[in-house]
Each structure stands twice: as structure tokens, then as C-alpha cells.
Enzyme design. Structure first.
Site, PDB file in Angstrom:
ATOM      1  N   ASP A  32      56.300  42.906  43.520  1.00  0.00           N
ATOM      2  CA  ASP A  32      57.845  43.398  43.619  1.00  0.00           C
ATOM      3  C   ASP A  32      57.873  44.756  42.981  1.00  0.00           C
ATOM      4  OD1 ASP A  32      58.510  41.096  44.994  1.00  0.00           O
ATOM      5  OD2 ASP A  32      58.973  39.862  43.023  1.00  0.00           O
ATOM      6  N   GLU A  83      26.276  52.717  34.630  1.00  0.00           N
ATOM      7  CA  GLU A  83      26.044  51.478  35.468  1.00  0.00           C
ATOM      8  C   GLU A  83      26.374  51.512  36.758  1.00  0.00           C
ATOM      9  OE1 GLU A  83      28.700  48.115  34.610  1.00  0.00           O
ATOM     10  OE2 GLU A  83      29.561  49.216  32.928  1.00  0.00           O
ATOM     11  N   CYS A 115      29.052  48.925  29.737  1.00  0.00           N
ATOM     12  CA  CYS A 115      29.612  49.906  29.321  1.00  0.00           C
ATOM     13  C   CYS A 115      29.059  50.539  28.017  1.00  0.00           C
ATOM     14  CB  CYS A 115      31.182  49.588  28.962  1.00  0.00           C
ATOM     15  SG  CYS A 115      31.788  48.924  30.492  1.00  0.00           S
ATOM     16  N   THR A 157      42.161  47.976  37.755  1.00  0.00           N
ATOM     17  CA  THR A 157      41.251  48.450  36.542  1.00  0.00           C
ATOM     18  C   THR A 157      39.913  49.233  36.956  1.00  0.00           C
ATOM     19  OG1 THR A 157      39.896  46.455  36.359  1.00  0.00           O
ATOM     20  CG2 THR A 157      42.028  46.587  35.164  1.00  0.00           C
ATOM     21  N   SER A 206      35.577  37.561  30.342  1.00  0.00           N
ATOM     22  CA  SER A 206      35.188  38.968  29.857  1.00  0.00           C
ATOM     23  C   SER A 206      36.105  39.440  28.779  1.00  0.00           C
ATOM     24  CB  SER A 206      35.048  39.975  30.962  1.00  0.00           C
ATOM     25  OG  SER A 206      36.496  40.175  31.442  1.00  0.00           O
ATOM     26  N   HIS A 238      36.385  50.578  23.438  1.00  0.00           N
ATOM     27  CA  HIS A 238      36.318  50.538  24.834  1.00  0.00           C
ATOM     28  C   HIS A 238      37.530  50.055  25.748  1.00  0.00           C
ATOM     29  CE1 HIS A 238      34.755  49.927  28.892  1.00  0.00           C
ATOM     30  NE2 HIS A 238      34.709  48.674  28.651  1.00  0.00           N
ATOM     31  N   LYS A 247      45.230  44.462  22.597  1.00  0.00           N
ATOM     32  CA  LYS A 247      44.513  43.223  22.188  1.00  0.00           C
ATOM     33  C   LYS A 247      43.341  43.201  21.138  1.00  0.00           C
ATOM     34  CE  LYS A 247      44.798  41.342  26.965  1.00  0.00           C
ATOM     35  NZ  LYS A 247      45.871  40.302  26.733  1.00  0.00           N
ATOM     36  N   ASN A 281      39.208  52.703  34.056  1.00  0.00           N
ATOM     37  CA  ASN A 281      37.907  52.643  33.504  1.00  0.00           C
ATOM     38  C   ASN A 281      36.865  53.331  33.827  1.00  0.00           C
ATOM     39  OD1 ASN A 281      35.889  51.406  32.056  1.00  0.00           O
ATOM     40  ND2 ASN A 281      36.244  49.322  33.172  1.00  0.00           N
ATOM     41  N   SER A 314      29.630  44.527  28.741  1.00  0.00           N
ATOM     42  CA  SER A 314      29.363  43.092  29.368  1.00  0.00           C
ATOM     43  C   SER A 314      27.954  42.601  29.544  1.00  0.00           C
ATOM     44  CB  SER A 314      30.114  43.203  30.926  1.00  0.00           C
ATOM     45  OG  SER A 314      31.655  42.924  30.829  1.00  0.00           O
TER      46      SER A 314
HETATM   47  P1  HMG Z   1      44.893  39.524  36.441  1.00  0.00           P
HETATM   48  O1  HMG Z   1      44.517  38.189  36.386  1.00  0.00           O
HETATM   49  O2  HMG Z   1      45.344  39.982  37.359  1.00  0.00           O
HETATM   50  O3  HMG Z   1      46.010  39.825  35.359  1.00  0.00           O
HETATM   51  O4  HMG Z   1      43.635  40.022  35.659  1.00  0.00           O
HETATM   52  P2  HMG Z   1      46.988  38.792  34.300  1.00  0.00           P
HETATM   53  O5  HMG Z   1      47.786  37.731  35.571  1.00  0.00           O
HETATM   54  O6  HMG Z   1      46.209  38.101  33.320  1.00  0.00           O
HETATM   55  O7  HMG Z   1      48.018  39.807  33.752  1.00  0.00           O
HETATM   56  C1  HMG Z   1      47.523  40.911  33.040  1.00  0.00           C
HETATM   57  C2  HMG Z   1      48.439  40.933  32.040  1.00  0.00           C
HETATM   58  O8  HMG Z   1      49.756  41.343  32.494  1.00  0.00           O
HETATM   59  C3  HMG Z   1      49.002  39.591  31.325  1.00  0.00           C
HETATM   60  O9  HMG Z   1      49.173  39.882  29.973  1.00  0.00           O
HETATM   61  C4  HMG Z   1      50.303  39.184  31.922  1.00  0.00           C
HETATM   62  O10 HMG Z   1      51.038  38.279  31.092  1.00  0.00           O
HETATM   63  C5  HMG Z   1      50.796  40.714  32.297  1.00  0.00           C
HETATM   64  P3  HMG Z   1      48.219  39.055  28.792  1.00  0.00           P
HETATM   65  O11 HMG Z   1      48.249  37.809  29.161  1.00  0.00           O
HETATM   66  O12 HMG Z   1      46.984  39.712  28.903  1.00  0.00           O
HETATM   67  O13 HMG Z   1      48.961  39.531  27.388  1.00  0.00           O
HETATM   68  N1  HMG Z   1      51.856  40.865  33.262  1.00  0.00           N
HETATM   69  C6  HMG Z   1      52.998  41.421  33.094  1.00  0.00           C
HETATM   70  N2  HMG Z   1      53.488  42.157  32.116  1.00  0.00           N
HETATM   71  C7  HMG Z   1      54.968  42.643  32.411  1.00  0.00           C
HETATM   72  N3  HMG Z   1      55.478  42.389  33.389  1.00  0.00           N
HETATM   73  C8  HMG Z   1      54.988  41.733  34.869  1.00  0.00           C
HETATM   74  C9  HMG Z   1      53.927  41.061  34.503  1.00  0.00           C
HETATM   75  N4  HMG Z   1      52.833  40.329  35.260  1.00  0.00           N
HETATM   76  C10 HMG Z   1      51.823  40.050  34.597  1.00  0.00           C
HETATM   77  N5  HMG Z   1      55.548  41.606  35.582  1.00  0.00           N
HETATM   78  C11 HMG Z   1      41.935  41.637  34.423  1.00  0.00           C
HETATM   79  C12 HMG Z   1      43.643  41.325  34.598  1.00  0.00           C
HETATM   80  C13 HMG Z   1      41.916  42.592  33.361  1.00  0.00           C
HETATM   81  C14 HMG Z   1      41.481  40.320  33.930  1.00  0.00           C
HETATM   82  C15 HMG Z   1      41.327  41.984  35.776  1.00  0.00           C
HETATM   83  O14 HMG Z   1      42.157  43.201  36.142  1.00  0.00           O
HETATM   84  C16 HMG Z   1      39.876  42.010  35.657  1.00  0.00           C
HETATM   85  O15 HMG Z   1      39.110  41.053  36.216  1.00  0.00           O
HETATM   86  N6  HMG Z   1      39.264  43.183  35.739  1.00  0.00           N
HETATM   87  C17 HMG Z   1      37.814  43.565  35.454  1.00  0.00           C
HETATM   88  C18 HMG Z   1      37.538  42.913  34.228  1.00  0.00           C
HETATM   89  C19 HMG Z   1      38.056  43.525  32.874  1.00  0.00           C
HETATM   90  O16 HMG Z   1      38.403  44.702  32.955  1.00  0.00           O
HETATM   91  N7  HMG Z   1      37.485  42.817  31.682  1.00  0.00           N
HETATM   92  C20 HMG Z   1      38.033  43.482  30.546  1.00  0.00           C
HETATM   93  C21 HMG Z   1      37.051  43.106  29.273  1.00  0.00           C
HETATM   94  S1  HMG Z   1      35.535  43.193  29.756  1.00  0.00           S
HETATM   95  C22 HMG Z   1      34.798  44.836  29.455  1.00  0.00           C
HETATM   96  O17 HMG Z   1      35.881  45.513  29.161  1.00  0.00           O
HETATM   97  C23 HMG Z   1      33.791  45.480  30.142  1.00  0.00           C
HETATM   98  C24 HMG Z   1      33.828  46.247  31.463  1.00  0.00           C
HETATM   99  O18 HMG Z   1      34.394  47.515  31.268  1.00  0.00           O
HETATM  100  C25 HMG Z   1      32.592  46.349  32.322  1.00  0.00           C
HETATM  101  C26 HMG Z   1      31.340  46.704  31.572  1.00  0.00           C
HETATM  102  O19 HMG Z   1      31.106  46.414  30.356  1.00  0.00           O
HETATM  103  O20 HMG Z   1      30.523  47.442  32.055  1.00  0.00           O
HETATM  104  C27 HMG Z   1      34.851  45.579  32.519  1.00  0.00           C
END
Ligand code: HMG
Length: 395
Positions: A32, A83, A115, A157, A206, A238, A247, A281, A314
Site C-alpha cells: 500500500d 562474496e 560480510c 535489502t 540471520s 555491519h 537492533k 547492503n 553469515s
Molecule cells: P521481512 O520478512 O520482509 O520483514 O524480512 P518483516 O515482515 O520482518 O518486516 C521488517 C520490519 O518492518 C519489522 O520490524 C516489521 O514490524 C516492520 P521488526 O520486527 O524487525 O522490528 N514493518 C513495518 N514498519 C512500519 N510500517 C509498516 C511495516 N511493515 C513491516 N507498514 C528481512 C526482512 C531483513 C529479514 C529480509 O529483508 C531478509 O531476509 N533480508 C536478507 C537477510 C538479512 O539482511 N539479514 C540480516 C542479518 S544477516 C546479515 O547481516 C548478513 C548479510 O549481510 C549477509 C552476509 O553476511 O554476507 C545478510
């Protein structure tokens, strides 16, 4: 402590010339509004690499900037952290060694652990410098393209960019303190098998692993340094997405102090998120783009400030370390340079975004002319006999 000061002498940044607004992504994915991306993730834009940009062109542009004013003959090693590698054997750094005309008496190596390999390469470079004549320097390049499946939860992301830095005994920007916290554990939270184009991300797991690793790495860092959270003046975490900083600091503070985070502690990590909101990212480069963001956007001088840096890779391996900002550091960074680079990017339509996203530099014949778009100082020109040919942007 280090007997001699060693750390970051110069920092160079590059992100591609195109971006996709997250408001357009929200629309394309039937949301929306863009509140989920804006308020939920703190993301506004993501940089997108065109077909003629890859980790080499981005890394070379960042490195060329980091090397301005540095005598190239002093570079004795290139550590390339990524990576998003495209070759099992040849390090991406070899191409950059050629493009930038670096000395033949040079060690070139690619580093991998999601990362965290950028931070690991920085630590390795401190050890390597101890084996060299004191005038030698090391070029560390972090360069990544974060690309997930179209329509996946991870799609907002994504991002692309590079940060390069020269590590030397003349740390004009940041002197690294010799306290290190590590945390490693075999976990299936995010990985990309060699035969897959996009990573498999277990998003919630993650985030959980990131926070547990932060605690683990902090514990060792604290044991070595005896510092408390309050002894650190600014934090760079990171940033897979910008809200991860919030967080991270809330989690760590609550675990250690059993109290709600005071606003003043929250402020200590906010400035490091400014650029990430506009880029997305960049995996290995994210931590160092965060450092640049903090250095360039702080209203008052940061001279003498202790900066805590946390890298999460990760899989997983995490590192916490710190550095002290040098006197006169402001002369060696340029907010204007970064601002122009970000502001001059062109927005993509959804169709253009999808076209860039799905372009593959691979062809059974091993020969391919690469469609040309705007780049930084370097571009991918062609693939001939399966070998990538690069050129300067003007040629
Ligand atoms: P998702 O399932 O789409 O998101 O995945 P969600 O439903 O959990 O929503 C995200 C946040 O937005 C939540 O807040 C919701 O409440 C909020 P939280 O629970 O976190 O406090 N939200 C809203 N807020 C305001 N108005 C709204 C609204 N709707 C929802 N209308 C996720 C999100 C980041 C998990 C996904 O994008 C993903 O899987 N990304 C890739 C993995 C990732 O980034 N992981 C992070 C940690 S791992 C890491 O850092 C390593 C990495 O860089 C890789 C490496 O090391 O090489 C990834």
C-alpha cells in the site's frame, strides 16, 4: 597495544551510477505504501550495478580514490574481500592490480567469509605490515553486489558498492587498537552455493545469529580491552539494512546493562547509517561505508574518538574491534565527494531495474560484448574466451 600506530591512512568509496527507489519497489510488489521499507528497514534507495559494472570496476574506482596522494610503489599487497566473486581461481584483485598499475612485487589475495572478510582483511593487513619494512602499505578492497531473487523478502535489502582503504604506519584517519573479539559458529542462516546465482537467506534466523554473534564478539573484546559500552564514542555495525544498527545497540545494551537504551547511546550509532539508507547492503563494504558515513556526517570534530566496529559474516564469523580517530582526519575525507557520487546517480524504472538484475555475464561461447551504461572510472568492456576485459571509462 601496537608498538607502532597502524591503521587506515585513506578511504575511497564508490557506488554505481544507478539506483532503484524503494517506493517504486513497494509499488511493484503491491504494498500500500513504502512504510515497511522506510520505517521497518530504514531503507530509501538501493544502488544497482549496470551490466558493465562488477566487483572489479567498483573496487577499482574506490581504490583509485583511496590511492590519490599515496606513492603506489609502497603497496606490497592487495587484499580483496568479497562474496560476489565470479571466478573460483583468479582473484578479482589481479584485475585491479593491472588497472591501477601497481608494483609487480605485490601479493594479491581474495578473502571470503560473507560480510566479515573486509574486517578480517583489515586485521590480516596489520599482521602483514609487521613483517614488512615500515614504509610499505597494504591496499584492502571491499566490493560487493547484493542481489536476491526478484520478489523475495530479501529484495529490499539489496545494494552495490565498494570501499577501499590503505593500511599503513601513517594512519591519517583511524589507528586500530589491538583488542579483538571474535565469534564463530556453523549456522545455515545465509549462504550461496557455487551453482546458484542468488543467496539463500533465512531472514529471521540471520538476524538472531547476528545479535548472538555481536554478544559473543563483544564479550571477548571486553575481556581484552576492559572497555564498557560507554567507553566507545561512536559505533559502526555491519548494515544489511540501516535499522540493523538500532537492533544491534538495543540488544547489546539490554543484555549487558539490563536497562532500556538511553537516547544518548542510540545517537552514537545513528550517523553511521546515513549512506546505507541510500545505497543498501554492500556486504563486505557495508561496515566501511558506515565508517565513512560517521566520519563525514558528524557536525563536530571526532578527533581522538574511539569507534567500535562490528562485522557480521553469515554462516557465521563475527569480529568486534575498535580504533581511535586521528588528529586532522577531516583533511583526508570529503563529504562533498561522497554526496556528489550519491546525488548524481540516475533512478531506474522498474523495467530497467529488472533488466539490470537479470543480466548475466555468462555465455556458453565464452564471448560477449557487454552493453554499455554509465560507470565510474572503469568499465567491463567484453568477455573474450571466458576472460573479462576491462577498460577505463573514457576508452
Ligand atoms: P521481512 O520478512 O520482509 O520483514 O524480512 P518483516 O515482515 O520482518 O518486516 C521488517 C520490519 O518492518 C519489522 O520490524 C516489521 O514490524 C516492520 P521488526 O520486527 O524487525 O522490528 N514493518 C513495518 N514498519 C512500519 N510500517 C509498516 C511495516 N511493515 C513491516 N507498514 C528481512 C526482512 C531483513 C529479514 C529480509 O529483508 C531478509 O531476509 N533480508 C536478507 C537477510 C538479512 O539482511 N539479514 C540480516 C542479518 S544477516 C546479515 O547481516 C548478513 C548479510 O549481510 C549477509 C552476509 O553476511 O554476507 C545478510
Amino acid at each position: 597495544m601496537n608498538k607502532v600506530n597502524i591503521g587506515i591512512e585513506s578511504l575511497g568509496f564508490y557506488s554505481p551510477r544507478y539506483y532503484f527507489p524503494l517506493s517504486s519497489l513497494a509499488q511493484a510488489r503491491g504494498l500500500d505504501d513504502d512504510e515497511k521499507y522506510g520505517k521497518g528497514l530504514w531503507q530509501e534507495k538501493m544502488s544497482v550495478a549496470p551490466p558493465n559494472e562488477d566487483i572489479v570496476t567498483m573496487g577499482a574506482s574506490a581504490a583509485a580514490y583511496a590511492l590519490e596522494g599515496v606513492d603506489k610503489t609502497t603497496i606490497c599487497a592487495i587484499l580483496f574481500a568479497t562474496e560476489s566473486s565470479f571466478d573460483y581461481s583468479k582473484s578479482a584483485g589481479i584485475f585491479i592490480h593491472d588497472l591501477l598499475g601497481l608494483p609487480q612485487a605485490c601479493m594479491v589475495l581474495e578473502c571470503k567469509q560473507a560480510c566479515s572478510s573486509g574486517a578480517a582483511a583489515l586485521k590480516i593487513s596489520l599482521g602483514l605490515l609487521a613483517l614488512q619494512d615500515s614504509h610499505k602499505k597494504i591496499l584492502v578492497i571491499t566490493s560487493d553486489i547484493s542481489l536476491y531473487e526478484l520478489g523475495s523478502a530479501a529484495e529490499p535489502t539489496q545494494g552495490a558498492g565498494a570501499c577501499a582503504f590503505v593500511v599503513s604506519t601513517d594512519p591519517k584517519i583511524l589507528t586500530i587498537e589491538n583488542y579483538w573479539g571474535h565469534h564463530a559458529k556453523n549456522v545455515p542462516d545465509f549462504w550461496r552455493p557455487n551453482y546458484m546465482l542468488h543467496p539463500i537467506a533465512s531472514g529471521k534466523q540471520s538476524i538472531e545469529n547476528y545479535l548472538q554473534s555481536l554478544q559473543g564478539a563483544w564479550q571477548q573484546y571486553h575481556q581484552e580491552s576492559n572497555f564498557q559500552l560507554q567507553n566507545i564514542d561512536g559505533y559502526c555495525f555491519h548494515l544489511p539494512y540501516s535499522r540493523m544498527a538500532e537492533k544491534a545497540i538495543i540488544h547489546l545494551y539490554k543484555k549487558l546493562n539490563k536497562q532500556t537504551l538511553p537516547d544518548e547511546m542510540f545517537e552514537r550509532c545513528m550517523l553511521s547509517t546515513s549512506y546505507s539508507k541510500e545505497i543498501g547492503n554492500c556486504y563486505t563494504a557495508s561496515l566501511f561505508i558506515g565508517l565513512l558515513s560517521l566520519l563525514e556526517n558528524n557536525a563536530s570534530s571526532l578527533e581522538g574518538a574511539r569507534i567500535g566496529m562490528f562485522s557480521y559474516g553469515s554462516g557465521c564469523s563475527a569480529i568486534f574491534f575498535s580504533g581511535i580517530i586521528s588528529e586532522g582526519y577531516a583533511k583526508h575525507i570529503s563529504q562533498q565527494h561522497t554526496r556528489v557520487a550519491l546525488d548524481e546517480r540516475s533512478p531506474l524504472s522498474y523495467d530497467e531495474y529488472e533488466k539490470f538484475h537479470t543480466f548475466a555475464v555468462a555465455d556458453a561461447s565464452g564471448n560477449m560484448a557487454i552493453p554499455q551504461y554509465q560507470t565510474g572510472r572503469f568499465r567491463l568492456d567484453s568477455v573474450v574466451g571466458h576472460h573479462r576485459n576491462y577498460a577505463t571509462a573514457s576508452s
